[in-house]
Design a protein around this motif. Structure first.
Motif, PDB file in Angstrom:
ATOM      1  N   ILE A 333      95.448  40.377  34.495  1.00  0.00           N
ATOM      2  CA  ILE A 333      96.301  41.494  34.093  1.00  0.00           C
ATOM      3  C   ILE A 333      97.646  40.880  33.718  1.00  0.00           C
ATOM      4  O   ILE A 333      98.376  40.379  34.581  1.00  0.00           O
ATOM      5  CB  ILE A 333      96.481  42.522  35.225  1.00  0.00           C
ATOM      6  N   SER A 374      93.439  48.764  38.099  1.00  0.00           N
ATOM      7  CA  SER A 374      93.051  49.332  36.809  1.00  0.00           C
ATOM      8  C   SER A 374      93.425  50.816  36.740  1.00  0.00           C
ATOM      9  O   SER A 374      93.910  51.309  35.708  1.00  0.00           O
ATOM     10  CB  SER A 374      91.545  49.156  36.594  1.00  0.00           C
ATOM     11  N   GLN A 377      97.083  51.146  36.138  1.00  0.00           N
ATOM     12  CA  GLN A 377      97.428  50.910  34.733  1.00  0.00           C
ATOM     13  C   GLN A 377      97.255  52.193  33.916  1.00  0.00           C
ATOM     14  O   GLN A 377      98.064  52.490  33.022  1.00  0.00           O
ATOM     15  CB  GLN A 377      96.554  49.800  34.153  1.00  0.00           C
ATOM     16  N   TRP A 381     101.422  52.100  35.139  1.00  0.00           N
ATOM     17  CA  TRP A 381     101.956  50.903  35.791  1.00  0.00           C
ATOM     18  C   TRP A 381     101.679  49.646  34.972  1.00  0.00           C
ATOM     19  O   TRP A 381     100.599  49.482  34.414  1.00  0.00           O
ATOM     20  CB  TRP A 381     101.332  50.751  37.180  1.00  0.00           C
ATOM     21  N   LYS A 382     102.686  48.810  34.876  1.00  0.00           N
ATOM     22  CA  LYS A 382     102.528  47.483  34.286  1.00  0.00           C
ATOM     23  C   LYS A 382     103.208  46.487  35.214  1.00  0.00           C
ATOM     24  O   LYS A 382     104.385  46.668  35.547  1.00  0.00           O
ATOM     25  CB  LYS A 382     103.171  47.419  32.899  1.00  0.00           C
TER      26      LYS A 382
END
Length: 706
Positions: A333, A374, A377, A381-382
């Motif tokens: 990620i 996941s 995300q 969210w990053k």
């Protein structure tokens, strides 16, 4: 045309808009809270992963393990996490034939021939694939035959051979075969210690006292059945023994068999693992002096005598070495702001048999962490920094998959990895345990305070931890027992390792299957959920927090304790500890200084000075990250050059043991034996070496040139 005043006003408006827009988005801590919430966690999915991963035995290099790699890869890919395999071509060993017989003089009875089989129990749901379990063996064991009287050596430690010497038992005379019981130290060290003592072969049994429990055993109770055998490697190195220090790529340079033997990490005498039922038969054939109380067995056991003989064993083992393809599975990620800074989560996949506890409880949790991230995300969210999921292969043979990957990517990893977070056995029972390099202690404690105890939801894991130990005891990562070794001990990366339950009776046997986990390890899979929560939460904090949550004051305190312990070892030996004590004092000052810098930056993180502060934050983080590298030395430990870390490494006589100042410790043990001026001078030299790396770490934390 805009004038300067208009331009300044426009910039202020844009900056203000950006600030309020960003403040309307969920804060990273909100995502962290969501990660550990019940809305994202699933004990059912963890259970399903574990069931799927343990349908067949999957030793490294096997077709079943390749299928397990595909399962992990496809699962990560299904979570929209870019993933790939990193193959290596490594020298693994497998059994061709083995036998063990026992003569019992003076009786004329024919020799007892042991069948060396782990028995399938009635109703075993895995009976149809039990034939896929490899015959019981030791990986990298020396092929050959050893015939001789049996001498009982307790756990096969150096001190056990000293005890035999004090009893007047000369184990090196008459071509004796050692009978040792599993426990206390690593099995490879049992074999190495036996060779050093002068015996010609080793039989290692799973003593009922340590693993057999009550009158009932699996599947009725958690204990090892009478025929159960702990298999495992007896290799004392890390990584492929034919490629020490470089990666086992397809057409790489390799050492010859003779060169591997000269390197000193593979056994030079044959060995076999056996069950407690077979060990009991051999014990009964031994006469001579009675062993000490702590050498005796448990309930219904005969008196343990040391021999040698009169029982005579004939041990034969023949193995084969094969260049086998192993596959690490890597998922990534990418970080949004610092993609070149890595937080790595690792667990191995290969197992000696079904591997429900070791290691696939950890693999199931790794996949659960990935799935939860996941889902984060999808909610926006990053991560600030890149998160990497690593599912290692061939760990059981000697940390092979992780070591080859680290050796191949050494320079990139040494310059970019923030921390490595390992889970091998995620769950073996109740009770949280953690080990780490000291700067992560505080972070682990904070995470434990945020996750509920799976066995008592009225308190946190921290609450149960502190109640069970009076104070959270965080171990150190000096041992060579899992995949953190290459990260900590070879390239100097901050690391942690977590588990629930510690040891368990059916370790490395064919009874470590899904049924054992479902009945005894974690019936509701709530402990798995808790491991997932802590593991992922620590990773998120390392990946998302602007300033890395490291506290090197813990390191200074730890080293001060180790130095105090060392004082008694070198008292009146003409050894000067002042350089070491002074360097630790400087490390403490540097830790205080960088903590003060952190507080100052955190207090000035307003939007008006964001750009200026980001540069300062990056520089401070680099110092926090690289200070651990400074504890390494390119020459490594004397006689063990792969181990570069001078603060934490395995004990020379127990790969599972963790030693502070391992080079000093080895030198002290040698000096005690020789008691010469030169040997104590070597101790002083190692003290200077450790002092220098601690000083380097202090300079790194300060960020100042001399």
């Amino acid at each position: 045309m805009f004038n300067l005043t208009s331009i300044s006003s426009l910039i202020a408006i844009i900056a203000t808009s950006i600030y309020f827009l960003s403040s309307s988005l969920p804060h990273k801590s909100s995502y962290h809270s969501l990660f550990i919430s019940t809305s994202l966690s699933s004990n059912e999915s963890i259970s399903n992963h574990l069931y799927s991963l343990t349908l067949r035995p999957h030793i490294a290099g096997s077709e079943a393990n390749a299928e397990a790699a595909k399962y992990v890869l496809s699962t990560l890919t299904s979570y929209n996490i870019p993933s790939h395999t990193a193959p290596y071509y490594t020298a693994l060993t497998y059994p061709v034939s083995r036998s063990l017989t026992l003569k019992t003089p003076p009786t004329p009875d024919p020799p007892i021939e042991f069948n060396l089989q782990q028995e399938v129990y009635e109703g075993d749901p895995y009976a149809d694939v039990a034939n896929l379990v490899q015959p019981t063996f030791h990986a990298y064991a020396k092929s050959g035959t050893a015939v001789g009287p049996v001498v009982y050596v307790n756990y096969g430690r150096v001190e056990d051979y000293e005890t035999l010497k004090e009893m007047g038992v000369n184990v090196s005379e008459g071509g004796n075969v050692a009978l040792a019981r599993y426990g206390k130290i690593y099995r490879g060290d049992i074999v190495e210690n036996a060779y050093a003592a002068g015996v010609i072969g080793v039989v290692i049994f799973t003593d009922r006292k340590d693993y057999g429990g009550t009158d009932k055993w699996f599947p009725d109770e958690k204990w090892m059945p009478p025929s159960g055998v702990q298999v495992g490697t007896v290799y004392n190195g890390a990584g492929d023994p034919t490629t020490p220090g470089w990666a086992s790529t397809e057409e790489c340079e390799r050492l010859s068999d003779d060169e591997v033997e000269k390197a000193g990490d593979v056994p030079l005498i044959p060995s076999l693992p056996i069950s407690w039922a077979d060990g009991d038969v051999i014990i009964r054939s031994i006469d001579g002096q009675v062993g000490n109380d702590d050498w005796q067995g448990g309930k219904d056991a005969p008196v343990y005598r040391v021999g040698p003989g009169p029982g005579i064993v004939n041990l034969t083992y023949q193995g084969k070495q094969v260049i086998s393809t192993i596959e690490n599975v890597i998922g990534i990620i990418e970080g949004a702001e610092e993609p070149d800074r890595y937080v790595i989560l690792g667990n191995h996949r290969d197992a000696w048999t079904f591997g429900a506890v070791d290691p696939n409880s950890g693999t199931a949790c790794l996949l659960e962490v990935a799935e939860r991230m996941s889902k984060l995300q999808k909610k926006g969210w990053k991560p600030r920094r890149t998160i990497i999921f690593c599912n290692w292969d061939a760990e059981e043979y000697g940390l092979v998959g992780s070591t080859e990957w680290v050796e191949e990517n050494r320079q990139m990893l040494a310059s970019r990895v923030v921390a490595y977070l390992n889970v091998d056995i995620a769950v073996a029972g109740a009770g949280f345990e953690a080990s780490a390099t000291p700067q992560l202690d505080e972070l682990l404690i904070q995470a434990a305070k945020q996750v509920l105890d799976p066995d008592n939801s009225s308190q946190t894991i921290y609450d149960s931890w502190i109640n069970s130990t009076k104070n959270p005891i965080i171990g150190r990562l000096g041992g060579g027992g899992s995949d953190y070794a290459a990260f900590v001990q070879h390239i100097g990366v901050p690391a942690a390792d977590i588990t629930f339950g510690g040891g368990y009776p059916v370790y490395h046997s064919m009874y470590d299957d899904f049924i054992w986990m479902k009945k005894f390890g974690d019936p509701m899979f709530q402990r798995h959920v808790a491991v997932t929560s802590i593991w992922g939460l620590v990773a998120l904090k390392l990946a998302d927090e602007d300033i890395l949550p490291f506290n090197y004051l813990s390191y200074a305190v730890e080293l001060q304790k180790s130095a105090e312990d060392l004082k008694g070892e070198v008292l009146n030996r003409g050894v000067n500890l002042v350089p070491l004590l002074k360097s630790i004092n400087e490390l403490e000052k540097a830790a205080v200084k960088i903590n003060d810098e952190r507080k100052a930056l955190e207090g000035s993180r307003g939007w008006t000075s964001m750009s200026k502060n980001d540069k300062k934050v990056r520089e401070l983080n680099d110092r926090l990250m690289m200070a651990e590298r400074a504890f390494t030395d390119r020459e490594g430990l004397p006689g063990r050059s792969w181990y570069k870390h001078l603060i934490y490494a395995p004990s020379k006589h127990n790969d599972y043991g963790s030693k502070s100042f391992p080079g000093i410790d080895d030198a002290v043990e040698k000096a005690k034996s020789l008691n010469t001026a030169d040997s104590w001078h070597s101790v002083q030299h190692e003290i200077w070496r450790v002092s220098r790396v601690i000083t380097q770490a202090s300079l790194c934390l300060k960020g100042e040139l001399t």
